[in-house]
Design a protein around this motif. Structure first.
Motif, mmCIF file in Angstrom:
data_model
loop_
_atom_site.group_PDB
_atom_site.id
_atom_site.type_symbol
_atom_site.label_atom_id
_atom_site.label_comp_id
_atom_site.label_asym_id
_atom_site.label_seq_id
_atom_site.Cartn_x
_atom_site.Cartn_y
_atom_site.Cartn_z
ATOM 1 N N LEU A 110 0.799 -1.222 0.000
ATOM 2 C CA LEU A 110 0.000 0.000 0.000
ATOM 3 C C LEU A 110 0.834 1.275 0.000
ATOM 4 C CD1 LEU A 110 -3.117 -0.357 2.299
ATOM 5 C CD2 LEU A 110 -3.028 0.326 -0.077
ATOM 6 N N GLY A 111 1.783 1.361 -0.894
ATOM 7 C CA GLY A 111 2.537 2.598 -1.046
ATOM 8 C C GLY A 111 3.685 2.791 -0.089
ATOM 9 N N GLN A 112 3.908 1.820 0.794
ATOM 10 C CA GLN A 112 5.018 1.969 1.730
ATOM 11 C C GLN A 112 5.929 0.752 1.691
ATOM 12 O OE1 GLN A 112 2.884 2.629 5.396
ATOM 13 N NE2 GLN A 112 3.027 4.845 5.104
ATOM 14 N N ILE A 113 7.187 0.982 2.100
ATOM 15 C CA ILE A 113 8.090 -0.153 2.208
ATOM 16 C C ILE A 113 7.920 -0.744 3.602
ATOM 17 C CG2 ILE A 113 10.512 -0.825 2.335
ATOM 18 C CD1 ILE A 113 11.092 1.183 0.155
ATOM 19 N N VAL A 114 7.586 -2.026 3.682
ATOM 20 C CA VAL A 114 7.408 -2.645 4.984
ATOM 21 C C VAL A 114 8.651 -3.411 5.426
ATOM 22 C CG1 VAL A 114 4.897 -2.787 4.842
ATOM 23 C CG2 VAL A 114 6.277 -4.696 4.022
ATOM 24 N N GLU A 115 9.462 -3.829 4.442
ATOM 25 C CA GLU A 115 10.706 -4.499 4.811
ATOM 26 C C GLU A 115 11.724 -4.262 3.709
ATOM 27 O OE1 GLU A 115 10.137 -8.455 6.224
ATOM 28 O OE2 GLU A 115 12.225 -8.674 6.834
ATOM 29 N N TYR A 116 12.971 -4.073 4.138
ATOM 30 C CA TYR A 116 14.008 -3.670 3.194
ATOM 31 C C TYR A 116 15.294 -4.320 3.649
ATOM 32 C CZ TYR A 116 16.825 -0.340 0.429
ATOM 33 O OH TYR A 116 17.668 0.237 -0.481
ATOM 34 N N GLY A 117 16.024 -4.918 2.741
ATOM 35 C CA GLY A 117 17.283 -5.497 3.171
ATOM 36 C C GLY A 117 17.950 -6.272 2.056
ATOM 37 N N GLU A 118 19.099 -6.862 2.388
ATOM 38 C CA GLU A 118 19.803 -7.676 1.411
ATOM 39 C C GLU A 118 18.979 -8.908 1.096
ATOM 40 O OE1 GLU A 118 23.816 -8.669 1.894
ATOM 41 O OE2 GLU A 118 24.372 -6.619 2.435
ATOM 42 N N ALA A 119 18.997 -9.298 -0.162
ATOM 43 C CA ALA A 119 18.112 -10.375 -0.610
ATOM 44 C C ALA A 119 18.260 -11.631 0.241
ATOM 45 C CB ALA A 119 18.371 -10.686 -2.081
ATOM 46 N N GLU A 120 19.481 -12.082 0.433
ATOM 47 C CA GLU A 120 19.682 -13.345 1.147
ATOM 48 C C GLU A 120 19.155 -13.259 2.577
ATOM 49 O OE1 GLU A 120 20.220 -16.249 -0.056
ATOM 50 O OE2 GLU A 120 20.183 -15.113 -1.918
ATOM 51 N N GLU A 121 19.520 -12.166 3.240
ATOM 52 C CA GLU A 121 19.094 -11.938 4.621
ATOM 53 C C GLU A 121 17.565 -11.921 4.704
ATOM 54 O OE1 GLU A 121 20.489 -11.406 7.565
ATOM 55 O OE2 GLU A 121 18.864 -10.370 8.644
ATOM 56 N N LEU A 122 16.961 -11.188 3.779
ATOM 57 C CA LEU A 122 15.522 -11.004 3.833
ATOM 58 C C LEU A 122 14.757 -12.309 3.572
ATOM 59 C CD1 LEU A 122 13.763 -7.861 2.782
ATOM 60 C CD2 LEU A 122 12.813 -9.952 1.905
ATOM 61 N N PHE A 123 15.276 -13.106 2.641
ATOM 62 C CA PHE A 123 14.557 -14.347 2.348
ATOM 63 C C PHE A 123 14.832 -15.424 3.401
ATOM 64 C CE2 PHE A 123 14.306 -12.633 -2.051
ATOM 65 C CZ PHE A 123 12.928 -12.577 -2.090
ATOM 66 N N GLU A 124 16.021 -15.368 4.016
ATOM 67 C CA GLU A 124 16.325 -16.363 5.048
ATOM 68 C C GLU A 124 15.657 -16.004 6.374
ATOM 69 O OE1 GLU A 124 17.699 -19.251 4.746
ATOM 70 O OE2 GLU A 124 18.151 -18.968 2.621
ATOM 71 N N ARG A 125 15.612 -14.694 6.681
ATOM 72 C CA ARG A 125 15.034 -14.278 7.953
ATOM 73 C C ARG A 125 14.011 -13.169 7.746
ATOM 74 N NH1 ARG A 125 19.848 -15.870 9.056
ATOM 75 N NH2 ARG A 125 20.809 -14.014 8.173
ATOM 76 N N PRO A 126 12.887 -13.488 7.125
ATOM 77 C CA PRO A 126 11.863 -12.449 6.955
ATOM 78 C C PRO A 126 11.286 -12.074 8.314
ATOM 79 C CG PRO A 126 10.989 -14.579 6.320
ATOM 80 C CD PRO A 126 12.434 -14.790 6.612
ATOM 81 N N LEU A 127 11.056 -10.787 8.544
ATOM 82 C CA LEU A 127 10.565 -10.347 9.847
ATOM 83 C C LEU A 127 9.131 -9.836 9.793
ATOM 84 C CD1 LEU A 127 13.767 -8.511 11.063
ATOM 85 C CD2 LEU A 127 12.886 -10.700 11.865
#
Lengths: 322, 325
Positions: B232-249
């Protein structure tokens, strides 16, 4: 094992065009049982949709014609029925869901009217009974407050809701067989997950047999018990979903799986199948996949491989698989 | 310090909704609502989200096809709003390339491939016919086609080949940044891999930066270095691809990943359950108060409906906007 509801034998559907004959479906055989979901997987123009349309006998005539084969629905060969008899099967016995709900719904009728149309036509109901059926169809697809939604027009609904309405139309006459042609491709990922879960529920409640056409192995793993992989008008491999994922035998099946990036794996380089699918107007002699096949040999160039059953229910058409 | 090519700071784009004879503004569609990101040289940033998340609006803002409501775009450290139109034409636009989703609608069917690829060159550069000719052949070969293809029309090519032509056109001016809007989603499965590999090769060879817009997470993981999940127009999570896919928050990221994971029949035996979100994305005309995701969130707490969670750094550049994380 439950009862076989649909059996397709050696189906051939060709298109006769000025530039030549397009062999869209060329010898396809499979069966679907009650309460089962059979997946038809393949790239565009491999004949998935033409197979579906042939079962409904809705090929665009006179160009498109079923030139051979048999289609048994619950023991009746659909290809021997007259046009009038066939009409009675559509909607009531077999129904279909198309990919894009925006184009398959009529924008100027309410969704209630559109469901009612099939109820009136196929079940011969009238008056209040129609509304009851419409509401129960909407309930089956878990559409919230159906009494209100039935008075809405398609544009007032979201994509996911619209596709549920299409599902309600398809299920409104309690068909035995449902053909779903890429029903979730136009939906967003989280809505797609909702829709698939919903459909599994609908199937449990109604015991309908489903042919699920898709190009997405993720959807296959989620939905189907058995799957047929199509390439250039033929099913090259049929097996249970479990076996297809664990031990794909046909080089096309495994290549297709390897070329799809996996979310749970980190990869540097994807495997890519060289070249492009052949033109269905001008098929290569021998195995249709040989020009792109990594393991092709001389025999693949000359003779078409026959379908071999390598283990129970696992059929492969390839010279290299024994 | 990382070599930043382009930075977006607090970008917003609101579209007015007008009604009546006087076309009074009755509301605003908050398509993009305060997002910030950086694209490093030679790296890929992907914007991920469902339709209506504001991905394409962001890309259009970077391409200067949409005027921002507020926010700044810095290109190589320089604020674009200080550029004159002439400067933009000379110094910014030629450094950008763009590939659209659908190769059937992104090319003029009446133009030969030669002219399609030549257009950016003719507009932006003075050069002789021979130079132009050799550049076209060079570009075609770079994307895996041959020089003879220049004389054909788009309809003579398959989808994958057309997308290669689109890539060649985007590469014509040796850009620093290429915006790829769903570059493979209109293509067949077996062709997607070819195009993705091509894009990766080009990136390595020319140290290109990519801004990728996609909804298919598996494609994103394969293509990107950095990922921004939008809702909805905002970034809810941002990070390095590997980090983000391994540890989504963020719960939304978790649900998206769960929905995109390949389901294997064994998973059902193991009892792996998919996260199924309830409901649909609310309208950006009237986004929910508090956390915009709380209406669909399985982990929502009472305060999520009131306080807007800021995008916080939880370590190593991994940022998340959630009251629970």
């Amino acid at each position: 094992m439950s009862k076989v509801i649909l059996r397709v034998e050696d189906l051939r559907s060709f298109f006769f065009t000025r530039k030549g004959v397009v062999k869209a479906v060329d010898g396809v055989s499979f069966y679907v049982c009650e309460g089962e979901t059979f997946g038809l997987v393949g790239e565009s123009a491999c004949g998935k949709t033409v197979t579906a349309l042939s079962i409904l006998r809705l090929l665009p005539e006179p160009a498109g014609q079923i030139v051979g084969g048999k289609i048994f629905l619950d023991g009746t060969n659909l290809l021997e029925l007259s046009k009038e008899e066939m009409r009675k099967y559509r909607g009531r016995m077999i129904s279909m869901i198309l990919q894009d709900p925006m184009t398959s719904l009529n924008p100027v009728y309410t969704v209630g009217d559109q469901i009612a149309e099939s109820v009136r036509l196929h079940q011969g109901l009238q008056g209040e009974k129609v509304d009851e059926e419409v509401i129960s169809a909407l309930r089956l697809l878990k559409i919230p407050s159906p009494e209100m939604i039935m008075r809405n027009y398609p544009f007032q609904l979201s994509g996911g809701m619209r596709q549920r309405v299409v599902g309600a139309i398809a299920m409104s006459c309690h068909p035995r067989l449902l053909i779903a042609d890429e029903p979730t491709t136009a939906l967003d990922a989280t809505i797609q997950a909702q829709y698939l879960t919903l459909f599994k529920d609908v199937q449990k409640q109604t015991n309908v047999a489903i042919i699920f056409i898709t190009h997405d192995f993720g959807v296959v793993g989620n939905m189907c018990q058995r799957v047929g992989v199509m390439y250039a008008g033929k099913i090259v491999e049929t097996a249970t979903t479990r076996e297809i994922f664990k031990t794909p035998k046909h080089p096309y099946t495994s290549a297709l799986m390897d070329s799809v990036p996996r979310l749970d794996q980190k990869g540097d380089r994807l495997y890519s199948i060289k070249g492009q699918p052949p033109s269905l107007r001008d098929l290569p002699p021998g195995c249709r996949f040989f020009p792109r096949c990594p393991v092709a040999e001389d025999i693949c160039r000359q003779k078409e491989p026959a379908e071999v059953e390598i283990s129970e229910g696992h059929f492969v058409s390839c010279w290299k698989v024994k | 310090m990382a070599d930043v090519l382009l930075e977006g700071r607090d970008l917003t784009k609101h579209y007015p909704v007008r009604k009546g004879i006087l076309q009074r503004t009755i509301g605003w569609v908050r398509a993009v609502d305060g997002i910030s990101f950086t694209i490093e040289r030679g790296k890929t940033l992907s914007l991920v989200g469902e339709s209506g998340a504001g991905k394409t609006t962001t890309a259009k803002a970077v391409l200067l096809q949409e005027k921002l409501t507020s926010g700044t775009i810095l290109f190589e450290g320089k604020d674009l709003s200080h550029f004159s139109p002439a400067q933009l034409k000379a110094e910014y636009r030629p450094r950008l390339g763009s590939v659209q989703q659908n190769p059937w609608s992104s090319m003029n069917p009446r133009m030969k491939v030669r002219n399609i690829i030549a257009e950016p060159l003719v507009v932006n550069k003075k050069q002789t016919k021979q130079q132009l000719q050799s550049r076209i052949s060079e570009l075609l070969e770079q994307v895996g086609l041959s020089a003879e293809h220049a004389e054909n029309y788009p309809h003579e090519f398959s989808g994958g080949q057309r997308q290669r032509i689109a890539v060649a056109r985007a590469m014509a001016l040796n850009p620093s940044l290429v915006v790829l809007d769903e570059p493979v989603s209109a293509l067949d499965v077996s062709i997607r891999a070819q195009i993705m590999n091509l894009l990766k090769d080009l990136q390595e060879q020319y140290n290109l930066s990519y801004l990728v817009i996609a909804h298919n997470l598996a494609t994103v993981r394969y293509m990107s270095h950095t990922v921004a999940i939008m809702y909805l127009g905002q970034i809810v999570e941002y990070g390095e691809a590997e980090e983000l896919f391994e540890r989504p928050l963020h719960p939304y990221t978790k649900a998206l990943i769960s929905a995109s994971l390949l389901t294997l029949p064994e998973d059902e035996d193991k009892g792996v359950e998919k996260i199924i979100l309830r409901g649909e994305m609310p309208s950006p005309l009237n986004p929910p108060a508090g956390c915009r995701f709380h209406t669909r969130c399985g982990e929502a707490m009472p305060e999520c409906g009131q306080s807007v969670p800021p995008l916080r750094d939880v370590g190593g550049g991994h940022k998340v906007a959630c009251n629970k994380a």
